[in-house]
Structure formats: structure tokens, C-alpha cells
Scaffold this active site. Structure first.
Site, PDB file in Angstrom:
ATOM      1  N   ARG A 162      -0.203  -3.745  -5.705  1.00  0.00           N
ATOM      2  CA  ARG A 162       0.805  -4.157  -4.724  1.00  0.00           C
ATOM      3  C   ARG A 162       0.351  -5.378  -3.948  1.00  0.00           C
ATOM      4  O   ARG A 162       1.135  -6.225  -3.579  1.00  0.00           O
ATOM      5  CB  ARG A 162       1.062  -2.998  -3.772  1.00  0.00           C
ATOM      6  CG  ARG A 162       1.952  -3.346  -2.602  1.00  0.00           C
ATOM      7  CD  ARG A 162       2.292  -2.117  -1.780  1.00  0.00           C
ATOM      8  NE  ARG A 162       2.977  -1.120  -2.580  1.00  0.00           N
ATOM      9  CZ  ARG A 162       2.919   0.185  -2.341  1.00  0.00           C
ATOM     10  NH1 ARG A 162       2.209   0.651  -1.338  1.00  0.00           N
ATOM     11  NH2 ARG A 162       3.581   1.016  -3.107  1.00  0.00           N
ATOM     12  N   TYR A 163      -0.943  -5.440  -3.660  1.00  0.00           N
ATOM     13  CA  TYR A 163      -1.492  -6.521  -2.850  1.00  0.00           C
ATOM     14  C   TYR A 163      -2.143  -7.570  -3.752  1.00  0.00           C
ATOM     15  O   TYR A 163      -2.548  -7.259  -4.872  1.00  0.00           O
ATOM     16  CB  TYR A 163      -2.530  -5.954  -1.882  1.00  0.00           C
ATOM     17  CG  TYR A 163      -1.962  -5.035  -0.829  1.00  0.00           C
ATOM     18  CD1 TYR A 163      -1.180  -5.539   0.210  1.00  0.00           C
ATOM     19  CD2 TYR A 163      -2.210  -3.668  -0.860  1.00  0.00           C
ATOM     20  CE1 TYR A 163      -0.678  -4.695   1.191  1.00  0.00           C
ATOM     21  CE2 TYR A 163      -1.710  -2.820   0.119  1.00  0.00           C
ATOM     22  CZ  TYR A 163      -0.945  -3.337   1.146  1.00  0.00           C
ATOM     23  OH  TYR A 163      -0.454  -2.506   2.112  1.00  0.00           O
ATOM     24  N   ARG A 166      -6.280  -6.703  -4.645  1.00  0.00           N
ATOM     25  CA  ARG A 166      -6.863  -5.383  -4.804  1.00  0.00           C
ATOM     26  C   ARG A 166      -5.889  -4.421  -5.469  1.00  0.00           C
ATOM     27  O   ARG A 166      -4.677  -4.582  -5.363  1.00  0.00           O
ATOM     28  CB  ARG A 166      -7.333  -4.809  -3.476  1.00  0.00           C
ATOM     29  CG  ARG A 166      -6.276  -4.769  -2.385  1.00  0.00           C
ATOM     30  CD  ARG A 166      -6.974  -4.898  -1.024  1.00  0.00           C
ATOM     31  NE  ARG A 166      -6.092  -4.638   0.096  1.00  0.00           N
ATOM     32  CZ  ARG A 166      -5.242  -5.554   0.591  1.00  0.00           C
ATOM     33  NH1 ARG A 166      -5.106  -6.744   0.010  1.00  0.00           N
ATOM     34  NH2 ARG A 166      -4.487  -5.255   1.635  1.00  0.00           N
ATOM     35  N   CYS A 175      -6.577  17.570  -7.056  1.00  0.00           N
ATOM     36  CA  CYS A 175      -7.257  17.645  -5.766  1.00  0.00           C
ATOM     37  C   CYS A 175      -7.801  19.056  -5.610  1.00  0.00           C
ATOM     38  O   CYS A 175      -7.213  20.004  -6.124  1.00  0.00           O
ATOM     39  CB  CYS A 175      -6.268  17.415  -4.623  1.00  0.00           C
ATOM     40  SG  CYS A 175      -6.165  15.717  -4.100  1.00  0.00           S
ATOM     41  N   CYS A 179      -2.734  19.242   0.456  1.00  0.00           N
ATOM     42  CA  CYS A 179      -2.207  19.095   1.809  1.00  0.00           C
ATOM     43  C   CYS A 179      -0.688  19.110   1.711  1.00  0.00           C
ATOM     44  O   CYS A 179      -0.114  18.457   0.839  1.00  0.00           O
ATOM     45  CB  CYS A 179      -2.655  17.762   2.412  1.00  0.00           C
ATOM     46  SG  CYS A 179      -4.450  17.546   2.391  1.00  0.00           S
ATOM     47  N   CYS A 182       1.258  15.682   1.663  1.00  0.00           N
ATOM     48  CA  CYS A 182       0.705  14.640   0.783  1.00  0.00           C
ATOM     49  C   CYS A 182       1.783  13.712   0.224  1.00  0.00           C
ATOM     50  O   CYS A 182       2.791  14.150  -0.321  1.00  0.00           O
ATOM     51  CB  CYS A 182      -0.043  15.280  -0.380  1.00  0.00           C
ATOM     52  SG  CYS A 182      -0.713  14.077  -1.537  1.00  0.00           S
ATOM     53  N   ARG A 184       1.518  11.951  -2.366  1.00  0.00           N
ATOM     54  CA  ARG A 184       1.585  12.004  -3.822  1.00  0.00           C
ATOM     55  C   ARG A 184       1.872  13.404  -4.324  1.00  0.00           C
ATOM     56  O   ARG A 184       1.476  13.769  -5.432  1.00  0.00           O
ATOM     57  CB  ARG A 184       0.290  11.454  -4.426  1.00  0.00           C
ATOM     58  CG  ARG A 184       0.011  10.059  -3.929  1.00  0.00           C
ATOM     59  CD  ARG A 184      -0.509   9.105  -4.988  1.00  0.00           C
ATOM     60  NE  ARG A 184      -0.573   7.781  -4.374  1.00  0.00           N
ATOM     61  CZ  ARG A 184      -1.566   7.390  -3.589  1.00  0.00           C
ATOM     62  NH1 ARG A 184      -2.608   8.172  -3.366  1.00  0.00           N
ATOM     63  NH2 ARG A 184      -1.539   6.200  -3.039  1.00  0.00           N
ATOM     64  N   ASP A 344       4.350   9.923   5.845  1.00  0.00           N
ATOM     65  CA  ASP A 344       5.350   9.424   4.899  1.00  0.00           C
ATOM     66  C   ASP A 344       6.506  10.419   4.770  1.00  0.00           C
ATOM     67  O   ASP A 344       6.292  11.635   4.795  1.00  0.00           O
ATOM     68  CB  ASP A 344       4.717   9.207   3.519  1.00  0.00           C
ATOM     69  CG  ASP A 344       3.742   8.036   3.520  1.00  0.00           C
ATOM     70  OD1 ASP A 344       3.975   7.066   4.265  1.00  0.00           O
ATOM     71  OD2 ASP A 344       2.749   8.094   2.766  1.00  0.00           O
ATOM     72  N   ASP A 381       3.137   3.004   6.190  1.00  0.00           N
ATOM     73  CA  ASP A 381       3.216   2.520   4.816  1.00  0.00           C
ATOM     74  C   ASP A 381       4.717   2.391   4.553  1.00  0.00           C
ATOM     75  O   ASP A 381       5.435   3.390   4.473  1.00  0.00           O
ATOM     76  CB  ASP A 381       2.535   3.511   3.865  1.00  0.00           C
ATOM     77  CG  ASP A 381       1.822   2.789   2.731  1.00  0.00           C
ATOM     78  OD1 ASP A 381       2.256   1.664   2.372  1.00  0.00           O
ATOM     79  OD2 ASP A 381       0.850   3.335   2.198  1.00  0.00           O
ATOM     80  N   LYS A 388       1.243  -1.473   3.944  1.00  0.00           N
ATOM     81  CA  LYS A 388       0.898  -0.934   5.260  1.00  0.00           C
ATOM     82  C   LYS A 388       1.208  -1.959   6.340  1.00  0.00           C
ATOM     83  O   LYS A 388       0.755  -3.095   6.276  1.00  0.00           O
ATOM     84  CB  LYS A 388      -0.592  -0.597   5.294  1.00  0.00           C
ATOM     85  CG  LYS A 388      -0.958   0.508   4.327  1.00  0.00           C
ATOM     86  CD  LYS A 388      -2.452   0.731   4.296  1.00  0.00           C
ATOM     87  CE  LYS A 388      -2.827   1.747   3.239  1.00  0.00           C
ATOM     88  NZ  LYS A 388      -2.696   1.185   1.858  1.00  0.00           N
TER      89      LYS A 388
HETATM   90  C1  PLP Z   1      -3.544   1.324   0.948  1.00  0.00           C
HETATM   91  C2  PLP Z   1      -3.459   0.591  -0.306  1.00  0.00           C
HETATM   92  C3  PLP Z   1      -4.441  -0.346  -0.671  1.00  0.00           C
HETATM   93  C4  PLP Z   1      -5.620  -0.670   0.221  1.00  0.00           C
HETATM   94  O1  PLP Z   1      -5.188  -1.229   1.407  1.00  0.00           O
HETATM   95  P1  PLP Z   1      -6.243  -1.742   2.504  1.00  0.00           P
HETATM   96  O2  PLP Z   1      -5.408  -2.107   3.672  1.00  0.00           O
HETATM   97  O3  PLP Z   1      -6.988  -2.869   1.898  1.00  0.00           O
HETATM   98  O4  PLP Z   1      -7.155  -0.575   2.790  1.00  0.00           O
HETATM   99  C5  PLP Z   1      -4.284  -0.992  -1.860  1.00  0.00           C
HETATM  100  N1  PLP Z   1      -3.233  -0.762  -2.667  1.00  0.00           N
HETATM  101  C6  PLP Z   1      -2.276   0.116  -2.344  1.00  0.00           C
HETATM  102  C7  PLP Z   1      -1.124   0.306  -3.263  1.00  0.00           C
HETATM  103  C8  PLP Z   1      -2.352   0.836  -1.156  1.00  0.00           C
HETATM  104  O5  PLP Z   1      -1.405   1.732  -0.852  1.00  0.00           O
END
Ligand code: PLP
Length: 420
Positions: A162-163, A166, A175, A179, A182, A184, A344, A381, A388
Site C-alpha cells: 500500500r505504501y 514497504r 494466531c 481477539c 481483529c 483480519r 476498525d 486506518d 494510517k
Molecule cells: C500498517 C501498515 C504498514 C506499516 O506502516 P508503518 O506506519 O510504517 O508502521 C505497511 N503496510 C500496510 C498495508 C499497513 O497496514
């Protein structure tokens, strides 16, 4: 009664280890005073609190401390149905109501975590996070099974990208504890998405190799620390072999629900893959037992920076004093509060969700009043894959005649000369 090990995929090397019969506990006669006087003793390889020891003696007669402190024993003997839970908890009307209507929604609690649940008080925070109630069947406005739209950000199975720099790498759907809130849930309850097979893992790593912009891999799930050491090492070593992957993180609730999983062999293995961070999931200060403190200290001693992620939950941790106590207990075991999440909107979550303003009030109640290290980022989120989004109390009051007007933690107004 048979354990519901259908939730473990056939590709799991652990499956064969997990098919012992479930507990045949006896009903407790006297309740123990809850989570007070958590004295403990070292027993074999892992610490056992007196509190858990009493639970073990009462409900698992004949079980040795060596078995209790064996994480695979804990997973095999986890409570996965109300019939099993009824032996250790007096069910409330709301819990019974759920039992009658929704046997298909999975339950999973380790014996260790079950030992922390109050037998009589169905409103005890830890109990509410694990034991479903009738409210879970009420779907309210705005709730969705995949609220974060994660399916849309998945270029290959197991990867969420998404980002820009990363990815989230979902190595298992399993798990050791489920929870109730959750995100997921739609994933952990699907048996086709359990421990991923090697070919899927390899394909996901191939994607990361091809995407040189990925410098940060967050291994999550499910709970990656429920994989065997060998399986986890396979994943870590293959990721470490990718030159552009600078930073690896693991997300886990294991230290809170299955602390004996943090064995010397595991920490020895993990420390070979630095820089490795771990984000832990904690909900309430009652989770910081001698066992969990030992698990966190072992990870910190292996040089692993620890962060915590907490979901804001109504009546569980949505008071400043409760959340502040949690952060203080975490800092004592070298865990830095990282994120406080707005819950969520998964189906049946309205009994857990607070108003967004509550989270902002909690941050307002922390900043300035306690260590800056204790203050997390409060984030939502965003539904449909927005990522986020941080929210802060209003500290910025605007600009006036070249000055920035600021409000401090005590609500006093200050000006900063911003003429440049
Ligand atoms: C939370 C998340 C991350 C990591 O986010 P950070 O703000 O860097 O901790 C990466 N990818 C996805 C899809 C996430 O939900």
C-alpha cells in the site's frame, strides 16, 4: 470433543504436533483474587506465576510445569469452543447467547491466557477481548468484513503493498489467540488462508526481490511467531538475502498470549537477522504478567527494539489512567508504545468501538503529563485502503501577525515568532 485443528493447513509442519485431545478441566471451587500478587517462580526453562500455577493444578491435573511451559502444548490445549470454556468460566447470559447462535465464529484462547480470565466477571477487560458475546452478531452501519480494503492492495498472495517503500507480508493466517475485534477476522477464520505453503512464500519473496523500492518488510499474519523456528528462519534468511531490504519487522501478540514461545532458541535465531524490530500487540496492563515480562525482556536482550500496538476498546482501555498504566508497564520491559488504533469497523464491532474523540482525549491526557516515550501515535486506518492517518489534539491555534499561536498540555497559550 475433538480440537478444531481444521484451522491449521495441511502445509503446516506444526499440524501433527497439535492434535492432542483438548483439556478436560474441572470446575474451579474458589475464585482466585484476580491478577494481584503476581509472584512467580522459575520452573524449568520459563517463569510461571503462582496465579497460572493454581489454574494449571485445578484445570489440568497431572500436567507438568514442563508441559505447561511448552508453547506447543499450549497451542494443542487451547480452548476453541464454549464447551471447553465452560469448564473454566461461568458463562454470562450474553456469552451463552452467542454460544447458541454462532458456533461457526472461531474462538481460540491459550490455557495460559485463559488463566488470566476472571471466572465470574464477564466484563473483565481481558475476558471481553477473547470471549464472544451476543453483540458480536449485530452488524451496524458502516461495518465491513474487509474494512481496510486489503484485498485491493494485494499484488500477489500474502503481500499487501500500500505504501511506497514497504510491504506487509502475511506469512500465516494462524494466531494462538483470536481477539474478538481483529481486523483480519475475515482471514483468520478462513481455513484456506492458514500457514502459507512454501511455494506461496517463495512467490511473495520473489515479488519483494523484483521491487527494489521495498526497503521495509513487515512480517505479519495471523501471528508469525506461531510458525516453527525453522519456518520463520527460512523466511527471515531469504528476506535478508535481498539487498534492498534494509529493515525487517515482525508483528505479534505471542508475548501476551503465548509468552513461553519466546525460547532461547528463538531469540538466538532472531538476533542473526538484525536490524529486526518487533511490534507487539497489547490491550491492557493486566497482560503484563511475570511470564509476559520475561518474554519481552528476552526479546529486548536479543537486541530487538520493541514497539506496541493497541486497539482502543470501549470499557477495556479507553480511560487515560488505564492506557497510561499500560504504557508505563510496557516501558518497564523496554516496549515503546507505537500506535494506538481506532478500532476498525469489522462486522459486530460496535460494542468495542469508541468515538474517535476518545482517542484524541487519551493522547491529550498523556502528552506532557508523562514521558514522551509513553505517547503513541493515535491513528485511524482509513477504510478502503487509505492507510494510517494520525490524529492529534489541537495544539496549533493558528497564526497571527507573524506569530504561531500554540496551546500547551495545560491549555496555556504560547506564541512562537515565525517571521522568517
Ligand atoms: C500498517 C501498515 C504498514 C506499516 O506502516 P508503518 O506506519 O510504517 O508502521 C505497511 N503496510 C500496510 C498495508 C499497513 O497496514
Amino acid at each position: 470433543m475433538k480440537t478444531k485443528n481444521v484451522r491449521l493447513s495441511t502445509s503446516s509442519s506444526l499440524q501433527e504436533d497439535f492434535d492432542d485431545p483438548p483439556p478436560s478441566g474441572r470446575v474451579a471451587v474458589n475464585p482466585t483474587p484476580f491478577l494481584e500478587n503476581l509472584s512467580s517462580k522459575e520452573s524449568g526453562d520459563f517463569v510461571v506465576s503462582d496465579h497460572s500455577l493454581k489454574f494449571l493444578e485445578r484445570h489440568f491435573p497431572g500436567t507438568t510445569i514442563a508441559e505447561w511451559t511448552d508453547w506447543k502444548w499450549q497451542v494443542r490445549h487451547s480452548f476453541t469452543s464454549f464447551d471447553q470454556l465452560e469448564k473454566v468460566l461461568n458463562l454470562s447470559e450474553d456469552e451463552k447467547g452467542f454460544k447458541e447462535q454462532a458456533l461457526h465464529l472461531p474462538i481460540r484462547v491459550t490455557p495460559y491466557y485463559a488463566s488470566l480470565l476472571d471466572k465470574y466477571d464477564a466484563l473483565q477487560p481481558l475476558r471481553r477481548t477473547m470471549i464472544p458475546v451476543l453483540d458480536e452478531l449485530i452488524v451496524s452501519k458502516g461495518e465491513e468484513s474487509d474494512p481496510l480494503g486489503e484485498e485491493h492492495d494485494s499484488p500477489v498472495p500474502l503481500i499487501l503493498h500500500r505504501y511506497p517503500d514497504r510491504v506487509l507480508f502475511l506469512v500465516t493466517g494462524f494466531c494462538s489467540a483470536f481477539c474478538r475485534y481483529c481486523t483480519r477476522t475475515h482471514m483468520v477464520s478462513k481455513k484456506d488462508k492458514m500457514h502459507a505453503g512454501t511455494s506461496q512464500i517463495d512467490a511473495a519473496i520473489e515479488y519483494i526481490k523484483e521491487h527494489t523500492e521495498v526497503r521495509d518488510v513487515l512480517i505479519s499474519g495471523g501471528d508469525p511467531l506461531t510458525l516453527s523456528d525453522d519456518r520463520l528462519e527460512y523466511i527471515l534468511s531469504r528476506l535478508r538475502a535481498v539487498e534492498h531490504v534494509e529493515f525487517i519487522r515482525i508483528g505479534s501478540k505471542v508475548p501476551a498470549v503465548l509468552p513461553m514461545r519466546i525460547t532461547p532458541a528463538l531469540t538466538q535465531m532472531l538476533k542473526k537477522y538484525h536490524p529486526l524490530f518487533i511490534s507487539l500487540h497489547f490491550t491492557h496492563p493486566d497482560e503484563l504478567t511475570p511470564e509476559t515480562r520475561e518474554a519481552c525482556n528476552r526479546l529486548a536482550d536479543a537486541g530487538i527494539p520493541l514497539g506496541s500496538q493497541t486497539v482502543l476498546l470501549k470499557g477495556i482501555n479507553d480511560e487515560v489512567e488505564v492506557y497510561k498504566k499500560l504504557t508505563h508497564e510496557l516501558l518497564k520491559v523496554r516496549v515503546k508504545p507505537y500506535y494506538l488504533y481506532q478500532c476498525d469497523p469489522i462486522p459486530g464491532s460496535s460494542h468495542f468501538r469508541t468515538r474517535v474523540a476518545r482517542g484524541i482525549e487519551i493522547i491529550k491526557g498523556l502528552r506532557g503529563f508523562t514521558s514522551g516515550y509513553a505517547v503513541p501515535h493515535f491513528v485511524i486506518d482509513a477504510p478502503k485502503g487509505g492507510g494510517k492517518i494520525p490524529l492529534l489534539p489541537e495544539y496549533f491555534e493558528g497564526r497571527e501577525n507573524g506569530e504561531v499561536i500554540l496551546r500547551n498540555y495545560e491549555d496555556k497559550i504560547f506564541k512562537y515568532p515565525d517571521y522568517a
